[in-house]
Design a protein around this motif. Structure first.
Motif, PDB file in Angstrom:
ATOM      1  N   ASP A 227       0.821  -1.215   0.000  1.00 52.21           N
ATOM      2  CA  ASP A 227       0.000   0.000   0.000  1.00 52.21           C
ATOM      3  C   ASP A 227       0.853   1.263   0.000  1.00 52.21           C
ATOM      4  O   ASP A 227       0.461   2.302   0.544  1.00 52.21           O
ATOM      5  CB  ASP A 227      -0.980   0.008   1.180  1.00 52.21           C
ATOM      6  CG  ASP A 227      -2.386  -0.431   0.746  1.00 52.21           C
ATOM      7  OD1 ASP A 227      -2.608  -0.605  -0.466  1.00 52.21           O
ATOM      8  OD2 ASP A 227      -3.254  -0.596   1.618  1.00 52.21           O
ATOM      9  N   ASP A 228       2.015   1.153  -0.606  1.00 48.79           N
ATOM     10  CA  ASP A 228       2.915   2.291  -0.794  1.00 48.79           C
ATOM     11  C   ASP A 228       2.924   2.623  -2.285  1.00 48.79           C
ATOM     12  O   ASP A 228       3.148   1.743  -3.125  1.00 48.79           O
ATOM     13  CB  ASP A 228       4.323   1.935  -0.311  1.00 48.79           C
ATOM     14  CG  ASP A 228       5.317   3.057  -0.562  1.00 48.79           C
ATOM     15  OD1 ASP A 228       5.386   3.974   0.258  1.00 48.79           O
ATOM     16  OD2 ASP A 228       6.020   2.996  -1.596  1.00 48.79           O
ATOM     17  N   ASP A 229       2.685   3.873  -2.622  1.00 55.95           N
ATOM     18  CA  ASP A 229       2.544   4.254  -4.030  1.00 55.95           C
ATOM     19  C   ASP A 229       3.788   3.921  -4.860  1.00 55.95           C
ATOM     20  O   ASP A 229       3.691   3.305  -5.930  1.00 55.95           O
ATOM     21  CB  ASP A 229       2.239   5.752  -4.125  1.00 55.95           C
ATOM     22  CG  ASP A 229       2.163   6.227  -5.566  1.00 55.95           C
ATOM     23  OD1 ASP A 229       1.173   5.910  -6.252  1.00 55.95           O
ATOM     24  OD2 ASP A 229       3.107   6.918  -6.019  1.00 55.95           O
ATOM     25  N   GLN A 230       4.948   4.299  -4.377  1.00 61.01           N
ATOM     26  CA  GLN A 230       6.166   4.082  -5.157  1.00 61.01           C
ATOM     27  C   GLN A 230       6.502   2.605  -5.278  1.00 61.01           C
ATOM     28  O   GLN A 230       6.880   2.124  -6.355  1.00 61.01           O
ATOM     29  CB  GLN A 230       7.348   4.837  -4.525  1.00 61.01           C
ATOM     30  CG  GLN A 230       8.616   4.841  -5.373  1.00 61.01           C
ATOM     31  CD  GLN A 230       8.416   5.424  -6.759  1.00 61.01           C
ATOM     32  OE1 GLN A 230       7.666   6.383  -6.940  1.00 61.01           O
ATOM     33  NE2 GLN A 230       9.072   4.833  -7.754  1.00 61.01           N
ATOM     34  N   LYS A 231       6.355   1.866  -4.189  1.00 67.65           N
ATOM     35  CA  LYS A 231       6.638   0.431  -4.257  1.00 67.65           C
ATOM     36  C   LYS A 231       5.637  -0.271  -5.162  1.00 67.65           C
ATOM     37  O   LYS A 231       6.002  -1.187  -5.920  1.00 67.65           O
ATOM     38  CB  LYS A 231       6.611  -0.196  -2.862  1.00 67.65           C
ATOM     39  CG  LYS A 231       6.986  -1.680  -2.876  1.00 67.65           C
ATOM     40  CD  LYS A 231       7.134  -2.260  -1.487  1.00 67.65           C
ATOM     41  CE  LYS A 231       7.531  -3.736  -1.565  1.00 67.65           C
ATOM     42  NZ  LYS A 231       7.701  -4.337  -0.217  1.00 67.65           N
ATOM     43  N   SER A 232       4.373   0.131  -5.122  1.00 65.61           N
ATOM     44  CA  SER A 232       3.361  -0.469  -5.986  1.00 65.61           C
ATOM     45  C   SER A 232       3.668  -0.166  -7.457  1.00 65.61           C
ATOM     46  O   SER A 232       3.501  -1.028  -8.329  1.00 65.61           O
ATOM     47  CB  SER A 232       1.968   0.066  -5.621  1.00 65.61           C
ATOM     48  OG  SER A 232       1.621  -0.310  -4.314  1.00 65.61           O
ATOM     49  N   PHE A 233       4.111   1.043  -7.722  1.00 63.42           N
ATOM     50  CA  PHE A 233       4.516   1.439  -9.081  1.00 63.42           C
ATOM     51  C   PHE A 233       5.651   0.542  -9.578  1.00 63.42           C
ATOM     52  O   PHE A 233       5.637   0.035 -10.706  1.00 63.42           O
ATOM     53  CB  PHE A 233       4.948   2.906  -9.069  1.00 63.42           C
ATOM     54  CG  PHE A 233       5.289   3.484 -10.410  1.00 63.42           C
ATOM     55  CD1 PHE A 233       4.307   4.034 -11.218  1.00 63.42           C
ATOM     56  CD2 PHE A 233       6.607   3.509 -10.860  1.00 63.42           C
ATOM     57  CE1 PHE A 233       4.627   4.585 -12.460  1.00 63.42           C
ATOM     58  CE2 PHE A 233       6.934   4.047 -12.094  1.00 63.42           C
ATOM     59  CZ  PHE A 233       5.937   4.590 -12.894  1.00 63.42           C
ATOM     60  N   GLN A 234       6.639   0.333  -8.711  1.00 64.86           N
ATOM     61  CA  GLN A 234       7.788  -0.517  -9.067  1.00 64.86           C
ATOM     62  C   GLN A 234       7.372  -1.974  -9.242  1.00 64.86           C
ATOM     63  O   GLN A 234       7.883  -2.672 -10.126  1.00 64.86           O
ATOM     64  CB  GLN A 234       8.868  -0.395  -7.994  1.00 64.86           C
ATOM     65  CG  GLN A 234       9.510   0.984  -7.933  1.00 64.86           C
ATOM     66  CD  GLN A 234      10.381   1.181  -6.703  1.00 64.86           C
ATOM     67  OE1 GLN A 234      10.352   0.377  -5.763  1.00 64.86           O
ATOM     68  NE2 GLN A 234      11.159   2.256  -6.687  1.00 64.86           N
ATOM     69  N   GLN A 235       6.434  -2.429  -8.420  1.00 65.07           N
ATOM     70  CA  GLN A 235       5.948  -3.804  -8.548  1.00 65.07           C
ATOM     71  C   GLN A 235       5.203  -3.998  -9.870  1.00 65.07           C
ATOM     72  O   GLN A 235       5.329  -5.045 -10.519  1.00 65.07           O
ATOM     73  CB  GLN A 235       5.036  -4.154  -7.374  1.00 65.07           C
ATOM     74  CG  GLN A 235       5.754  -4.349  -6.051  1.00 65.07           C
ATOM     75  CD  GLN A 235       6.620  -5.593  -6.041  1.00 65.07           C
ATOM     76  OE1 GLN A 235       6.280  -6.623  -6.590  1.00 65.07           O
ATOM     77  NE2 GLN A 235       7.779  -5.490  -5.395  1.00 65.07           N
ATOM     78  N   ALA A 236       4.413  -3.005 -10.276  1.00 69.82           N
ATOM     79  CA  ALA A 236       3.718  -3.072 -11.562  1.00 69.82           C
ATOM     80  C   ALA A 236       4.721  -3.139 -12.702  1.00 69.82           C
ATOM     81  O   ALA A 236       4.583  -3.946 -13.646  1.00 69.82           O
ATOM     82  CB  ALA A 236       2.795  -1.860 -11.727  1.00 69.82           C
ATOM     83  N   GLN A 237       5.744  -2.334 -12.614  1.00 67.73           N
ATOM     84  CA  GLN A 237       6.812  -2.340 -13.617  1.00 67.73           C
ATOM     85  C   GLN A 237       7.487  -3.707 -13.659  1.00 67.73           C
ATOM     86  O   GLN A 237       7.732  -4.271 -14.743  1.00 67.73           O
ATOM     87  CB  GLN A 237       7.840  -1.258 -13.276  1.00 67.73           C
ATOM     88  CG  GLN A 237       9.009  -1.162 -14.249  1.00 67.73           C
ATOM     89  CD  GLN A 237      10.043  -0.143 -13.785  1.00 67.73           C
ATOM     90  OE1 GLN A 237      10.452  -0.161 -12.610  1.00 67.73           O
ATOM     91  NE2 GLN A 237      10.429   0.755 -14.666  1.00 67.73           N
TER      92      GLN A 237
END
Length: 363
Positions: A227-237
């Motif tokens: 539920d962290d925006d940056q980590k979620s962004f990186q996980q999607a990538q």
């Protein structure tokens, strides 16, 4: 003779003292340690209590509202609803939450809050079992406990406010995967690995995907963005790079779905080819729906979840309800609500948002 009588007296005195020590050692105190057993804890403190449906809501109730994490847009909406409900009933609500979505951070805060002895705590749990002991301590001290959105162990709270049934949400996620991704590989981008609601939904989704109608879909990975925006962004990538044939990312968390949509929207090789769906708020996802990144997603109104939690807490603290199945109470603008099995109250089914209806909602 006198020495003999004195010896018998000492022996009798010793026996009395020893017996008292044994009785004291077998007892328990109100402030048992957090490591006490899970089945005989604070949940038993309401055993035998009777509800008075005609009782008036007490004025001046003090309630602490705890989100999974401060700064989470979804949690902020939910807590806004809780605060509104408490203030409507004449009480005051204070939001206290961790800066990270960890159970240990919630436990530390709950220990401090328990010492303050508010009338009630309304919270979304980061881990169902890790926070149970400290919630039981709070209940032992007379603090009413309501969980909302994400439940704790059932014997560590009186009431759980569920957005919709776990079954219906899991089925919704499976349906979205098929409608957005068609056939092929799909991945899930969840919140934390221990989030009870996320795990329950994903479990149902996996069971649904075993059915014949989903035979063309393969779930390749469940990733966690905490539920962290940056980590979620990186996980999607990372998902899109690890699985070049990925057809869809299903994210049952508002932070995850927004981060995944932002990444796909900014990369032409994925936009229009990889579907993004799951659970999000209309205001958060509107631009991604309108630019064609997202075809559909779903959610209930988070403010209503919190609002219902606030009224449930006020009713509990006022003796209108105890958390038993079949009890009813008035939840402000939401009307009469009935407590179901295991202290659960279900708000209602989620709404599916598309470009046709998304402008009809503002939250």
């Amino acid at each position: 003779m006198r020495d003999s009588r004195f010896a018998r007296f000492l022996a009798l005195l010793f026996a009395v003292v020893l017996g008292a020590a044994i009785v004291t050692g077998c007892g328990s105190t109100k402030d048992d340690s957090e490591g006490s057993g899970s089945s005989g804890g604070a949940a038993a403190s309401d055993d035998g209590a009777s509800a008075n449906a005609n009782a008036q809501i007490k004025k001046g109730l003090k309630v602490v509202v705890m989100p999974k994490q401060l700064g989470n847009p979804y949690e902020e909406l939910e807590d806004k609803g809780t605060v509104a409900a408490i203030e409507e009933t004449g009480g005051t609500a204070k939001i206290q939450g961790p800066t990270d979505a960890s159970a240990s951070s919630q436990v530390s805060l709950l220990r401090s809050i328990t010492q303050q002895k508010p009338d009630a705590i309304v919270l979304a749990a980061n881990d169902p079992n890790a926070i149970a002991p400290v919630l039981k301590q709070a209940m032992q001290r007379g603090v009413k406990v309501v969980t909302q959105d994400s439940d704790a162990a059932a014997d560590a709270r009186q009431i759980f406010i569920n957005q919709a049934t776990t079954q219906s949400i899991g089925e919704q996620l499976a349906k979205q995967a098929k409608e957005v991704g068609g056939e092929g590989e799909v991945a899930v981008l969840s919140a934390t690995a221990n989030a009870p609601n996320q795990n329950a939904w994903i479990k149902i989704m996996k069971e649904e995907l075993k059915k014949p109608e989903y035979s063309g879909i393969k779930l390749v990975k469940v990733a966690y963005g905490d539920d962290d925006d940056q980590k979620s962004f990186q996980q999607a990538q990372g998902l899109l790079r690890a699985y070049p044939n990925l057809k869809a990312i299903v994210s049952p968390t508002t932070v995850g779905i927004a981060a995944a949509a932002r990444y796909v929207s900014a990369n032409a090789q994925y936009k229009g080819k990889v579907g993004i769906t799951g659970l999000g708020t209309p205001n958060q996802m509107r631009k991604f729906v309108k630019d064609g990144t997202v075809e559909q997603f779903a959610l209930w109104n988070p403010e209503d979840v919190g609002y219902l939690g606030g009224y449930a807490a006020a009713a509990l603290a006022s003796g209108q309800i105890t958390g038993k199945e079949g009890e009813t109470f008035k939840a402000g603008k939401l009307g009469d609500k009935t407590i179901g099995a295991n202290g659960e109250i279900v708000l209602g089914p989620p709404t599916t948002f598309t470009k046709e209806n998304i402008d009809d909602f503002d939250f």
